[in-house]
Scaffold this active site. Structure first.
Site, PDB file in Angstrom:
ATOM      1  CG  ASP A 105      -0.234  -0.033   2.513  1.00  0.00           C
ATOM      2  OD1 ASP A 105       1.002  -0.204   2.503  1.00  0.00           O
ATOM      3  OD2 ASP A 105      -0.885   0.095   3.550  1.00  0.00           O
ATOM      4  NE  ARG A 150      -3.935   0.255   3.487  1.00  0.00           N
ATOM      5  CZ  ARG A 150      -4.205  -0.884   2.869  1.00  0.00           C
ATOM      6  NH1 ARG A 150      -4.022  -2.030   3.494  1.00  0.00           N
ATOM      7  NH2 ARG A 150      -4.687  -0.900   1.648  1.00  0.00           N
ATOM      8  CE1 TYR A 204       3.885  -4.486   7.602  1.00  0.00           C
ATOM      9  CE2 TYR A 204       3.546  -2.131   7.896  1.00  0.00           C
ATOM     10  CZ  TYR A 204       3.645  -3.238   7.067  1.00  0.00           C
ATOM     11  OH  TYR A 204       3.504  -3.091   5.711  1.00  0.00           O
ATOM     12  N   PRO A 246       8.312  -5.595   4.544  1.00  0.00           N
ATOM     13  CG  PRO A 246       6.182  -6.267   5.322  1.00  0.00           C
ATOM     14  CD  PRO A 246       7.646  -6.623   5.369  1.00  0.00           C
TER      15      PRO A 246
END
Lengths: 640, 640
Positions: A64, A259, A267, A343
């Site tokens: 993302d 987001r 995370y 990531p």
């Protein structure tokens, strides 16, 4: 909106009825890397195929994070507004660590901007990979009818290396199954291709066929990642919409990324998750509840609840790099197929797209007979270096996020907030994708064996236009109609090279004479422009010349400049859209573009941008010979 | 992207099979005015029809000038980027008149910006009416499946005025023919409607049925207009991409308007065109060659040729206004149907769209049972005044362009360049559409009988937010995520009213207490919010509260503000998108929004915007009673 390289739309090849078929370019994998390759192929009008084993698009989870550099690339393809409309913009990063004034809990210690002010017109944004993929697909459709073929699984790859140097040959055969499921009765097809690009992810089938090895290490750090709509009083809800790193004393760490659609990605470090009897839990046995439980503990004393959980996964950090990026410059690998890493820095989707943004135009230029096949070797040279830097970056970045906080007093193993912040700020330029600096090659006319061109004469001509780096934007005005523009709007990924002529102060006769001489040299029968195009073709289709001068706009007459800089067409008249001026605008102030670019406003200079907008050449206005040599190294000669 | 007022998409009514049908709103004419009305109806989820006698969309000619105010409206509907991508931006106007240093020829005497710097985020642009219509149609589709019915011709209108006050009745019957051609056998349909809006142009069928009269005058000035791609050395080609007025000594005048796609629109005065024997040529006998010949003469000594002619027409200037804009507030007229004037100032398409932008939300609010039917009378009051101003403006503007240049020395009839420029600059604010100032009514809480509210106490609260005028934009930051925004991005035309709470310095406890009191007053059972919504409905669907405070962002906690300002939802958590701050941003400087709006950064104030973003109310934070009274005048009470 866009025209293809040769003006006409690309038609789909016949529906697959034959058991054998042929195409110029086969792209395996329709993630961001594969679609970016396909988008170039669509712009150049290449006969290509793009297949993906998955029957459906991705709808949730996955990548993302979108860097400033990716947004610049999206702008060049014409769809950056679509991203801006839907994305979350990550403006600020907050650093949380144990609250030393108390015995427990966490405290916000500091904050920094997520993107270096002034480095780009874009910042760091978040938008789901599936949306980006659909924008890429829509952009492909503007110049091609070729569609992604989903549920098509490659089963066998054969490569006749004896024909690797024959660029008219189709030396690669990929046998595919037209069914996502194992099925002996499913139709098979043998696709013969001139080139293959494998963008099929971390477990790349293509890479395994080639026998390439992923080299690197796997750490013990296990992380969970979860996308949810949080309900929390975390720092009285404000920080939940900021990127935050949270280091707890002994409960592990969190990286929190807000987001789009009110989602937050969390995370969570899971290294210490154990069963009731204290033994570590296997990665495959970790459940979403455990991730949430760990997150709640780290959040303490703030609460964490949620209205909706969209997706979750568990991963172990590893930084690994493929030992090769291509086989004989006929089969290429890109994206996760050649580099895997954590990531958390939001790099994956970006670097993967940039791989094929780098490869795509080169392959297409060779396929169209415009460029020397030798330029293909610059793909591995340029992108493997970037991947190595990415791995090194991710190594440092992951250590930052996985370490425990420093205890008060001397503590060499723990990470202090100051160290964290300093490292984070250092990482920003790399993380934005703007620091990529390609080395000397046929495509980058800088001194070999060094990336430090600061002492070279070119560096003095345009101090902030760096050979091997992407061309930065600035505000200029159209000379004819005075409209202010970010110059980047004209750097479209349409397959063309661009000569940016900084014409300097053309109100001075000697300077105008230099510009006239430059144009004469380019247009001469032995000049650059005559050398690299078929006689029937307009040179603007291959190399576009854009001029930016620094004389006062209102005192400048466009026709004083040579026709070459504003070509005449008997139906459309003169081109008004190719000459710009660095001057004051009524509504948006002065762009100070020459100053931003570090170019002498009197004498100017000449800059060449490759089709991917990386700077290939910088020279004096007189250096027609240098320009000729540069293009001769990349482009094929004239065809009658 | 958009939700309709009640969340669900509007479905098309059944295909026309019956000879009689019924709808809430019938729009006659699908030009810009009709489509703007339809777009509102689509956003509100109204059962409407829109018919047009022409079988096809317009592809060339007609209107092309788009004002800043229209672009602001397009932004509120979400499609301004589409216009910006295709339009020509008109930045500068050049004034040409006879060259007094010579015996012949013309000379550029001066230039001015086409739009007043700082007045809007948008300027004056040019794009063909057909493109605008297709953007409106696409925007309609986002919230409705209703389509424009083309080739449908109205034949008969009946209005049962005895039911004019019964707003549940369908007192209007329009008989239509489903064929663009006269055809006795073509299917007919009787459409019974609650309301009808006639947007059927200068020769309005609807207006004729109502027997309204166009009042005003027709001048002798005959002009030709032609769209072409010019090939010219006019001021060595630069000025051909600037708007130019050209007054020749005795050959007549030109107004030159560059457009998109390299087109230029040339208006040429044709008053003196005569046949060889000196008699004036009838308007209907004028040919494009004559227009071009006249233009060439005025251009002298510059040449004028062309690669392509797209469209041309001849018109006679007249400024005329309908004596009524509505019949009993059930049948309304808008656009060219009620005001005609010269096309040269680029006003027509704009004012026509603004007519129905004003009318649409009022009609839809009444149809949805949200607002008093009495607000419908504000349409004629507000828009007829604007039309009168337009007529007066056009009168002055046309005289400017049609007059002959002043001769050196004293010349009271001719127009000097200085006079021309001064008049032109005066006209800019009106021409931008930003100076519209609606008078006192149930929808504008300003002193009756005056437009000069400068001395009123409200004017001191927000010096640059004027009652009756559109709300100007400024840059603010989102409090939760620090992203900079033009505040206008949140003023969407989605049918909602908006309370803009300038919360001032909420770091001060007394000020924060004022804000808390404000929220309590609004939320109380007898308060505004409880009074105007059905109990099952969320208040945010009818009135959205947006807060802008002036305390430092980094020291502000969103939860310190009352929940009403960032409502909680058990699935989505708190709303992060409703509280903004006037503070410094990392990448885009300080918006200085309070200063721009002229609001006291300590005490703030409350502003109410109507669904069309015109300012209806300005008051102190304590003035809950004033706010209640204002809304009670427009909105209906609560329904259980």
């Amino acid at each position: 909106m866009f025209q293809t390289f040769f003006g006409s739309r690309v038609q789909t090849s016949k529906p697959i009825t034959t058991i054998e078929s042929q195409c110029d370019l086969l792209i395996i994998g329709a993630g961001p890397a594969g679609l970016m390759a396909a988008l170039w192929a669509s712009r150049y009008g290449i006969h290509y195929r793009i297949i993906d084993k998955r029957p459906m698009e991705i709808l949730k989870g996955q990548a993302d994070g979108i860097q400033a550099r990716s947004l610049e690339i999206f702008e060049s393809f014409g769809f950056v507004e679509r991203v801006e409309r839907e994305c979350h913009m990550s403006v600020e990063m907050c650093f949380w660590s144990p609250d030393e004034s108390k015995d427990e809990g966490i405290k916000r210690q500091d904050r920094v901007p997520e993107c270096i002010p002034g480095s780009s017109n874009y910042g760091q944004v978040l938008l789901h990979q599936g949306r980006i993929e659909s924008f890429l697909v829509d952009a492909m459709k503007e110049t091609s009818d070729i569609q992604v073929e989903r549920g098509v699984v490659p089963e066998e790859l054969r490569f006749d290396r004896s024909k690797a140097e024959d660029h008219a040959a189709h030396p690669i055969t990929v046998k595919v199954r037209h069914s996502p499921e194992e099925d002996a009765a499913a139709p098979r097809e043998k696709i013969r291709a001139k080139y293959v690009v494998g963008c099929d992810g971390a477990h790349s089938w293509t890479r395994r066929q080639l026998g390439f090895k992923m080299e690197g290490e796997q750490t013990d750090f296990v992380w969970g990642v979860i996308d949810l709509v949080p309900i929390t009083d975390f720092r009285v809800i404000a920080d939940i919409r900021q990127a935050c790193s949270i280091h707890s004393v002994s409960s592990g760490n969190i990286l929190l990324i807000p987001r789009e659609r009110k989602l937050v990605r969390i995370y969570v470090q899971l290294t210490d998750i154990t069963t009731a009897d204290g033994t570590a839990i296997e990665r495959s046995n970790i459940k979403s509840e455990m991730i949430l439980e760990a997150a709640k503990t780290i959040f303490h004393p703030y609460t964490l609840n949620w209205g909706y959980i969209e997706w979750w996964a568990v991963y172990q950090i590893g930084q690994r790099l493929s030992n090769h990026f291509d086989d004989s410059n006929r089969i290429f690998l890109a994206g996760d197929a050649v580099h895997t890493h954590s990531p958390k820095a939001g790099q994956g989707m970006n670097v993967s797209m940039h791989d094929t943004y780098n490869l795509g135009w080169k392959l297409c230029s060779v396929l169209r007979g415009l460029a020397h096949p030798s330029i293909l070797s610059t793909y591995s040279a340029e992108r493997r270096t970037v991947a190595q830097e990415l791995i090194a970056f991710d190594h440092r970045f992951s250590r930052l996020f996985s370490g425990r906080p420093a205890r008060p007093g001397s503590d060499e193993i723990g990470i202090s907030v100051e160290e964290f912040k300093a490292e984070f700020e250092k990482s920003l330029l790399f993380a934005s994708g703007l620091s990529v600096n390609y080395a000397y090659s046929a495509l980058v006319a800088k001194p070999a064996n060094t990336n430090n061109e600061d002492d070279e004469p070119q560096a003095l001509l345009a101090k902030n236009i760096r050979l091997g780096m992407r061309f930065p934007s600035a505000q200029v005005l159209n000379q004819a109609d005075a409209r202010p523009w970010q110059f980047s709007r004209f750097l479209r990924s349409d397959g063309r090279w661009r000569i940016i002529l900084f014409a300097g102060n053309i109100a001075s006769t000697p300077q105008l004479d230099r510009i006239k001489d430059f144009c004469s040299a380019l247009s001469a029968p032995t000049g650059l422009l005559q050398q690299h195009t078929a006689s029937s073709q307009k040179i603007e289709m291959l190399v576009e010349i854009l001029t930016i001068h620094s004389s006062p706009r209102q005192q400048t007459n466009l026709l004083d400049l040579p026709d070459l800089l504003h070509p005449f067409d008997k139906e459309a008249g003169w081109a008004y859209e190719k000459v710009f001026v660095d001057d004051w605008s009524y509504h948006q102030g002065h762009g100070k573009a020459y100053e931003k670019w570090g170019v002498d406003p009197e004498r100017g200079c000449v800059v060449v941008l490759r089709p991917d907008m990386y700077v290939g050449f910088v020279g004096e206005v007189e250096d027609a010979e240098g320009l000729r040599t540069y293009f001769a190294g990349a482009l094929l000669g004239r065809k009658e």
